[in-house]
Design a protein around this motif. Structure first.
Motif, PDB file in Angstrom:
ATOM      1  N   VAL A  62       0.858  -1.186   0.000  1.00  0.00           N
ATOM      2  CA  VAL A  62       0.000   0.000   0.000  1.00  0.00           C
ATOM      3  C   VAL A  62       0.895   1.238   0.000  1.00  0.00           C
ATOM      4  O   VAL A  62       1.678   1.436   0.924  1.00  0.00           O
ATOM      5  CB  VAL A  62      -0.921   0.021   1.237  1.00  0.00           C
ATOM      6  CG1 VAL A  62      -1.806   1.265   1.217  1.00  0.00           C
ATOM      7  CG2 VAL A  62      -1.762  -1.243   1.306  1.00  0.00           C
ATOM      8  N   SER A  63       0.783   2.049  -1.048  1.00  0.00           N
ATOM      9  CA  SER A  63       1.526   3.304  -1.151  1.00  0.00           C
ATOM     10  C   SER A  63       0.575   4.456  -0.870  1.00  0.00           C
ATOM     11  O   SER A  63      -0.460   4.589  -1.533  1.00  0.00           O
ATOM     12  CB  SER A  63       2.125   3.479  -2.548  1.00  0.00           C
ATOM     13  OG  SER A  63       3.010   2.427  -2.844  1.00  0.00           O
ATOM     14  N   LEU A  64       0.926   5.265   0.121  1.00  0.00           N
ATOM     15  CA  LEU A  64       0.154   6.465   0.454  1.00  0.00           C
ATOM     16  C   LEU A  64       1.014   7.655   0.084  1.00  0.00           C
ATOM     17  O   LEU A  64       2.190   7.692   0.425  1.00  0.00           O
ATOM     18  CB  LEU A  64      -0.134   6.496   1.960  1.00  0.00           C
ATOM     19  CG  LEU A  64      -0.761   5.249   2.579  1.00  0.00           C
ATOM     20  CD1 LEU A  64      -0.825   5.401   4.098  1.00  0.00           C
ATOM     21  CD2 LEU A  64      -2.125   4.991   2.001  1.00  0.00           C
ATOM     22  N   TYR A  65       0.443   8.618  -0.616  1.00  0.00           N
ATOM     23  CA  TYR A  65       1.270   9.773  -0.975  1.00  0.00           C
ATOM     24  C   TYR A  65       0.476  11.059  -1.137  1.00  0.00           C
ATOM     25  O   TYR A  65      -0.715  11.051  -1.370  1.00  0.00           O
ATOM     26  CB  TYR A  65       2.126   9.495  -2.209  1.00  0.00           C
ATOM     27  CG  TYR A  65       1.402   9.109  -3.476  1.00  0.00           C
ATOM     28  CD1 TYR A  65       1.148  10.041  -4.465  1.00  0.00           C
ATOM     29  CD2 TYR A  65       1.012   7.793  -3.717  1.00  0.00           C
ATOM     30  CE1 TYR A  65       0.521   9.694  -5.638  1.00  0.00           C
ATOM     31  CE2 TYR A  65       0.389   7.435  -4.886  1.00  0.00           C
ATOM     32  CZ  TYR A  65       0.140   8.384  -5.853  1.00  0.00           C
ATOM     33  OH  TYR A  65      -0.483   8.032  -7.019  1.00  0.00           O
ATOM     34  N   THR A  66       1.227  12.166  -0.927  1.00  0.00           N
ATOM     35  CA  THR A  66       0.692  13.507  -1.150  1.00  0.00           C
ATOM     36  C   THR A  66       1.298  14.029  -2.451  1.00  0.00           C
ATOM     37  O   THR A  66       2.284  13.486  -2.946  1.00  0.00           O
ATOM     38  CB  THR A  66       1.062  14.451   0.009  1.00  0.00           C
ATOM     39  OG1 THR A  66       2.481  14.538   0.086  1.00  0.00           O
ATOM     40  CG2 THR A  66       0.490  13.968   1.328  1.00  0.00           C
TER      41      THR A  66
END
Length: 91
Positions: A62-66
């Motif tokens: 799971v990649s979370l990014y802004t």
């Protein structure tokens, strides 16, 4: 002939058990688990199913990014969520 049918039956059952994904945790549950561990308020999320180890074990990556002002990733956090147990670890 009976022995051949027996061997084919055993091979079929073995192939089914080896092909089982063991995905007790869904991709959306994996995202929720990763977001709970993160202090990031992600604008985008990517999820991929991967296998690691010997024997292979399923994980949700799971990649979370802004995003920055140009729409490119600014801050990224990646978590591996065990697809069977839901254990989360940061990469």
């Amino acid at each position: 002939m009976g022995a051949l049918v027996l061997v084919l039956g055993v091979a079929f059952l073995a192939a089914r058990s080896c092909g089982a994904s063991g995905q007790d945790v869904s991709s959306s549950e994996a995202v929720e688990l990763a977001e709970q561990r993160s202090d990031l308020d992600p604008e985008r999320v990517q999820v991929r199913f991967v296998r690691q180890g010997i024997p292979p074990r399923g994980y949700w990556a799971v990649s979370l990014y802004t995003l920055d002002g140009n729409g490119r990733p600014a801050r990224v956090e990646v978590y591996l969520v065990d697809a069977e147990t839901g254990d989360v670890r940061r990469r």
